[in-house]
Design a protein around this motif. Sequence first.
Motif, PDB file in Angstrom:
ATOM      1  N   LEU A  64       0.746  -1.220   0.006  1.00  0.00           N
ATOM      2  CA  LEU A  64      -0.137  -0.044  -0.168  1.00  0.00           C
ATOM      3  C   LEU A  64       0.903   1.351  -0.130  1.00  0.00           C
ATOM      4  CD1 LEU A  64      -2.531   1.737   0.274  1.00  0.00           C
ATOM      5  CD2 LEU A  64      -2.351   1.220   2.963  1.00  0.00           C
ATOM      6  N   HIS A  74      -3.327   0.779   9.499  1.00  0.00           N
ATOM      7  CA  HIS A  74      -4.525   0.060   8.823  1.00  0.00           C
ATOM      8  C   HIS A  74      -4.652  -1.320   9.497  1.00  0.00           C
ATOM      9  CE1 HIS A  74      -1.278  -2.145   6.600  1.00  0.00           C
ATOM     10  NE2 HIS A  74      -0.598  -1.087   6.675  1.00  0.00           N
ATOM     11  N   SER A  77      -3.626   9.664  -3.752  1.00  0.00           N
ATOM     12  CA  SER A  77      -3.491   8.393  -4.646  1.00  0.00           C
ATOM     13  C   SER A  77      -3.043   7.531  -3.677  1.00  0.00           C
ATOM     14  CB  SER A  77      -2.499   8.785  -5.694  1.00  0.00           C
ATOM     15  OG  SER A  77      -2.703  10.136  -6.404  1.00  0.00           O
ATOM     16  N   ILE A  78      -3.697   6.301  -4.225  1.00  0.00           N
ATOM     17  CA  ILE A  78      -3.883   4.943  -3.510  1.00  0.00           C
ATOM     18  C   ILE A  78      -3.372   3.869  -4.484  1.00  0.00           C
ATOM     19  CG2 ILE A  78      -5.254   3.374  -2.136  1.00  0.00           C
ATOM     20  CD1 ILE A  78      -7.152   5.606  -1.768  1.00  0.00           C
ATOM     21  N   SER A 117       0.096  12.196  -1.824  1.00  0.00           N
ATOM     22  CA  SER A 117      -0.619  13.095  -1.896  1.00  0.00           C
ATOM     23  C   SER A 117      -0.253  14.411  -2.215  1.00  0.00           C
ATOM     24  CB  SER A 117      -1.383  13.510  -0.481  1.00  0.00           C
ATOM     25  OG  SER A 117      -0.498  13.929   0.475  1.00  0.00           O
ATOM     26  N   CYS A 177      -7.419   5.286  -8.986  1.00  0.00           N
ATOM     27  CA  CYS A 177      -7.783   5.042  -7.391  1.00  0.00           C
ATOM     28  C   CYS A 177      -7.535   5.941  -6.253  1.00  0.00           C
ATOM     29  CB  CYS A 177      -7.458   3.559  -6.902  1.00  0.00           C
ATOM     30  SG  CYS A 177      -8.063   2.973  -5.320  1.00  0.00           S
ATOM     31  N   ALA A 178      -8.150   6.668  -5.819  1.00  0.00           N
ATOM     32  CA  ALA A 178      -7.790   7.898  -4.906  1.00  0.00           C
ATOM     33  C   ALA A 178      -8.981   8.247  -4.017  1.00  0.00           C
ATOM     34  CB  ALA A 178      -7.240   9.098  -5.784  1.00  0.00           C
ATOM     35  N   ALA A 235      -0.053   6.882   8.382  1.00  0.00           N
ATOM     36  CA  ALA A 235      -1.186   5.824   7.764  1.00  0.00           C
ATOM     37  C   ALA A 235      -1.073   4.598   8.836  1.00  0.00           C
ATOM     38  CB  ALA A 235      -0.695   5.383   6.490  1.00  0.00           C
ATOM     39  N   LEU A 295       0.700   5.297  -0.301  1.00  0.00           N
ATOM     40  CA  LEU A 295      -0.371   6.435  -0.392  1.00  0.00           C
ATOM     41  C   LEU A 295       0.685   7.863  -0.593  1.00  0.00           C
ATOM     42  CD1 LEU A 295      -2.209   6.231   2.882  1.00  0.00           C
ATOM     43  CD2 LEU A 295      -2.717   5.296   0.693  1.00  0.00           C
TER      44      LEU A 295
END
Length: 345
Positions: free
Chosen positions: A8, A51, A306-307, A12, A289-290, A49, A10
């Motif tokens: 993952l 998760h 953005s992912i 920005s 994907c964002a 982040a 990320l």
Amino acid sequence: MDTPGRSLVLESDDGFPHWLRAQNASLVFTAYRTGEVVAVGSNDAGLTASHAQLPRPMGISLHRDRLWVAGHNRLWRFQNFLAPGQSHDGFDAIFVPQSAHVTGALDIHDIAEDATGAPVFVATHLNALARLSPGFSYAPLWQPPFVTRHVLGDRCHLNGMAMEGGRPRFVTCVAATDTPQGWREQRVDGGVVLEVPSGKVLCAGLSMPHSPRLGGGRLWLLDSGTGRLGWIDPAGGDFTALCTLPGFARGLSVNGDYAVVGLSRPRAENFDGLRLDAVLAETGQEAICAVLVIDLRRGETLHRLSIGPDIEEIYDVGLIHGVRCPRLIGPDDEELSFFIRPDVR
């Protein structure tokens, strides 16, 4: 920003962490195909982040003290183990799983708390709204009038719910059909918004509508099959598009003059006959994907998160107000054994 141990990443723009801090909030989104619930916060160094891994996480309901997350066959409740003003390793909230009510595979989509703080949810596989009931899988609350039986089987793809005054007020369906899987043949223009509890059709002719949310006197929603964010005047019923977005829009949080929107890429090479394919081709864009922050006054994208690389679809997005840097602990995390909060009041 890379999240250790997961595929993952990320990324920005520079302004996104500042925007989060200005809102005194953090972001949560779910990626159901990869089983991720992701919390994005900020500190002096930029974005953070955290998760948790859950089977097929979808709808979320977010609060400073608790989070509700829909899983494959459970509704999870996470509790913040930190008191207001307390911090731990730089985090100002640590959300620990405290309960998991087994509902069975109801395909739960949107979730929201009612006036008592109890979760109300969209049980898509039941074509109904429902709540938890001790000793039972669930208790049905409401279903569209065109659905003639309370039976398992996705007929209309009831997916979204807007709350008003602690009660469900509007829902979205991909089609007004009572035939098992009948909605799949009407994805292009069969979408409807229904009033609750009357079941009256407020708006029709939509394409896979999702994520209805009330804000600023308007009913906002995502016309996902065309990639449009727009609103419906609850007194009138017409859909007005504000902007078109580069992806399958699903997951919406309205916060004052801003909207936070989730975008997904297609599962195959295209969006399988939806108008969104042509829209992207006309504008020369590729689906992303964002998570986007949209200015609702002008329809402009202010910030993008953005992912990637392995996450291509997300379901829900939202903000936790009053929390800037949260941490999520998953039910299978080894550290779960060491987060203990006794009631010594």
